[in-house]
Motif scaffolding. Structure first.
Motif, short mmCIF file in Angstrom:
data_model
loop_
_atom_site.label_atom_id
_atom_site.label_comp_id
_atom_site.label_asym_id
_atom_site.label_seq_id
_atom_site.Cartn_x
_atom_site.Cartn_y
_atom_site.Cartn_z
N TRP A 115 0.93 -1.19 -0.12
CA TRP A 115 -0.20 0.04 -0.07
C TRP A 115 0.90 1.05 -0.01
N CYS B 276 -14.61 6.16 4.65
CA CYS B 276 -14.09 4.82 4.44
C CYS B 276 -12.68 4.77 4.44
N GLY C 129 -10.32 3.69 6.43
CA GLY C 129 -9.44 2.71 6.80
C GLY C 129 -8.28 2.85 7.70
N ASP D 183 -15.24 4.99 9.06
CA ASP D 183 -15.15 3.64 8.65
C ASP D 183 -16.09 2.65 9.50
N ILE D 184 -16.52 1.53 8.76
CA ILE D 184 -17.28 0.75 9.28
C ILE D 184 -16.49 -0.20 10.45
N ALA E 47 -21.35 3.97 5.80
CA ALA E 47 -21.32 5.13 5.05
C ALA E 47 -22.57 5.69 4.45
N ALA F 296 -11.11 7.18 -0.97
CA ALA F 296 -10.42 6.56 -1.83
C ALA F 296 -10.59 4.96 -1.73
N ASN F 297 -10.56 4.37 -2.79
CA ASN F 297 -10.40 2.79 -2.67
C ASN F 297 -11.52 2.12 -2.18
C1 LIG Z 1 -9.42 -0.70 0.68
S1 LIG Z 1 -9.97 0.10 2.12
C2 LIG Z 1 -9.54 1.84 1.74
C3 LIG Z 1 -8.95 2.73 2.94
C4 LIG Z 1 -8.64 3.95 2.64
N1 LIG Z 1 -9.57 4.59 2.06
C5 LIG Z 1 -7.39 4.26 1.71
O1 LIG Z 1 -7.42 4.24 0.66
O2 LIG Z 1 -6.31 4.07 2.29
C6 LIG Z 1 -11.79 0.15 2.09
C7 LIG Z 1 -12.21 0.79 3.64
O3 LIG Z 1 -13.69 0.72 3.25
C8 LIG Z 1 -14.18 0.29 4.48
N2 LIG Z 1 -15.84 0.18 4.35
C9 LIG Z 1 -16.27 -0.83 3.57
N3 LIG Z 1 -17.60 -0.65 3.49
C10 LIG Z 1 -17.98 0.44 4.37
C11 LIG Z 1 -19.24 1.11 4.89
N4 LIG Z 1 -20.29 0.59 4.15
N5 LIG Z 1 -19.01 2.22 5.67
C12 LIG Z 1 -17.77 2.36 6.02
N6 LIG Z 1 -16.57 1.99 5.69
C13 LIG Z 1 -16.79 0.99 4.70
C14 LIG Z 1 -13.45 -0.71 5.02
O4 LIG Z 1 -13.51 -0.90 6.43
C15 LIG Z 1 -12.02 -0.21 4.56
O5 LIG Z 1 -11.29 0.13 5.74
#
Ligand SMILES: C[S@@+](CC[C@H](N)C(=O)[O-])C[C@H]1O[C@@H](n2cnc3c(N)ncnc32)[C@H](O)[C@@H]1O
Length: 187
Positions: free
Chosen positions: A7, A33, A35, A54-55, A82, A99-100
């Motif tokens: 990452w 989200c 992370g 974040d969840i 979210a 992001a992502n």
């Molecule tokens: C691939 S990570 C990206 C983290 C960060 N945005 C980054 O780019 O470094 C995706 C994140 O989305 C969060 N996520 C997934 N579904 C979600 C939801 N319904 N509500 C909030 N967060 C969520 C996950 O827990 C995870 O931390």
């Protein structure tokens, strides 16, 4: 959330990504989200105030630790879904960064509507997505990385989904090597 190592190799300069995404100094930001806080830390250095949502509360704890270590005091951490953005935050934002994560949202227009409601008039929603390329081609440190090929979204699909939530595309930007940014504005 990806394991550490690749990452950081993919995102060596998160501040540059945020500049491309249109983040401005002194703004109120939601990192949706968020992370483990890789982008949140840099957002907090630029923004007036950040809310990281974040969840996964365990990841939020990693983020909290990262920001505390960085001497950051202008970030709040909220565990939640979210879609429930409006219930999680009481103040509207100038900038929502995601992001992502957008590719994994089941009902993307619904999410876009929730983001719109959380934005101030003229506020921005910036999405950073993996390009719609076969996963085998998006290698980092010698390994294919990122979401499954079939989950990846084209810019066209992303724009259509977000504009269905009543936000307007301002700009698409390239974020090499494997991403693009889509920046939307609340009218
Ligand atoms: C691939 S990570 C990206 C983290 C960060 N945005 C980054 O780019 O470094 C995706 C994140 O989305 C969060 N996520 C997934 N579904 C979600 C939801 N319904 N509500 C909030 N967060 C969520 C996950 O827990 C995870 O931390």
């Amino acid at each position: 959330m990806p394991t550490a190592g690749w990452w950081e190799a993919l995102w060596p300069d998160p501040a540059a990504v945020l500049a491309l995404a249109g983040l401005k100094h002194g703004t109120d930001v939601i990192d949706l989200c968020s992370g483990d806080g890789w982008f949140t830390l840099q957002i907090a250095k630029i923004a007036n105030r950040v809310i990281a949502i974040d969840i996964d509360s365990a990841l939020l704890e990693v983020a909290r630790h990262r920001l505390t270590e960085g001497g950051i005091t202008n970030c709040e951490f909220i565990a939640g879904d979210a879609y429930q953005l409006g219930m999680l935050t009481s103040r509207s934002a100038d900038f929502v960064f995601m992001a992502n994560a957008f590719h994994g949202v089941p009902d993307r227009p619904r999410l876009a509507s929730a983001v719109r409601a959380a934005l101030k008039p003229k506020g921005l929603f910036a999405i950073v997505n993996w390009h719609q390329r076969p996963r085998e081609e998006t290698t980092i440190l010698g390994e294919p990385r990122g979401p499954r090929t079939d989950l990846r979204l084209s810019p066209k699909q992303t724009v259509s989904d977000v504009e269905s939530g009543n936000l307007k595309l301002l700009q698409l930007v390239e974020i090499p090597p494997y991403h693009y940014g889509a920046i939307f504005q609340r009218q």
